[in-house]
Design a protein around this motif. Structure first.
Motif, short mmCIF file in Angstrom:
data_model
loop_
_atom_site.label_atom_id
_atom_site.label_comp_id
_atom_site.label_asym_id
_atom_site.label_seq_id
_atom_site.Cartn_x
_atom_site.Cartn_y
_atom_site.Cartn_z
N THR A 5 1.27 4.71 0.30
CA THR A 5 0.04 4.15 -0.24
C THR A 5 -0.81 5.27 -0.82
O THR A 5 -1.00 6.31 -0.18
CB THR A 5 -0.75 3.42 0.87
N LEU A 6 -1.31 5.06 -2.03
CA LEU A 6 -2.21 6.03 -2.65
C LEU A 6 -3.59 5.87 -2.03
O LEU A 6 -4.15 4.77 -2.03
CB LEU A 6 -2.28 5.79 -4.16
N THR A 7 -4.14 6.95 -1.48
CA THR A 7 -5.43 6.89 -0.80
C THR A 7 -6.51 7.58 -1.62
O THR A 7 -6.23 8.26 -2.61
CB THR A 7 -5.35 7.56 0.58
N ARG A 8 -7.73 7.42 -1.17
CA ARG A 8 -8.86 8.10 -1.80
C ARG A 8 -8.66 9.61 -1.75
O ARG A 8 -8.96 10.32 -2.71
CB ARG A 8 -10.15 7.71 -1.07
N ALA A 9 -8.14 10.10 -0.63
CA ALA A 9 -7.87 11.55 -0.49
C ALA A 9 -6.82 12.00 -1.50
O ALA A 9 -6.92 13.10 -2.07
CB ALA A 9 -7.41 11.85 0.93
N ASP A 10 -5.80 11.16 -1.75
CA ASP A 10 -4.78 11.49 -2.74
C ASP A 10 -5.40 11.57 -4.14
O ASP A 10 -5.06 12.47 -4.92
CB ASP A 10 -3.67 10.44 -2.75
#
Length: 103
Positions: A5-10
């Motif tokens: 999952t692409l996260t805000r941190a990514d």
């Protein structure tokens, strides 16, 4: 279909690598963009990102639903729902189609 999952941190890390801002500035930039999108949707406006898609809020009316196990009628209250409609460019990229829109 299992995957990462692409996260805000990514997203912040990608901005840091590709734009060259510090990690803190990158995180602040991503937060600001997401806050603007959220605030715009809360007011009921549509957010259209060219070559990506459109986010919009739709109002659903109240209705009577039914519990599938018991058959009991249950009132469903009116609510607002978030809808995303991908652009044709995005659909083509996901499906590996080159060039413009399909027939």
């Amino acid at each position: 279909m299992a995957g990462k999952t692409l996260t805000r941190a990514d997203l912040s890390e990608a901005v840091h690598r590709n734009v060259g801002l510090s990690r803190t500035e990158s995180a602040d930039l991503v937060k600001s963009v997401l806050d603007i999108i959220t605030d715009t949707l809360i007011t009921g406006e549509t957010v259209k990102l060219s070559s990506f898609g459109t986010f919009m809020v739709r109002s659903k009316t109240g209705r009577i639903g039914r519990n599938p196990k018991t058959g009991e009628e249950v009132p469903i209250t009116p609510r607002r729902v978030l809808v995303f409609r991908p652009s044709q460019v995005m659909k083509n990229q996901i499906n590996g189609v080159e060039g413009g829109a399909e027939d």
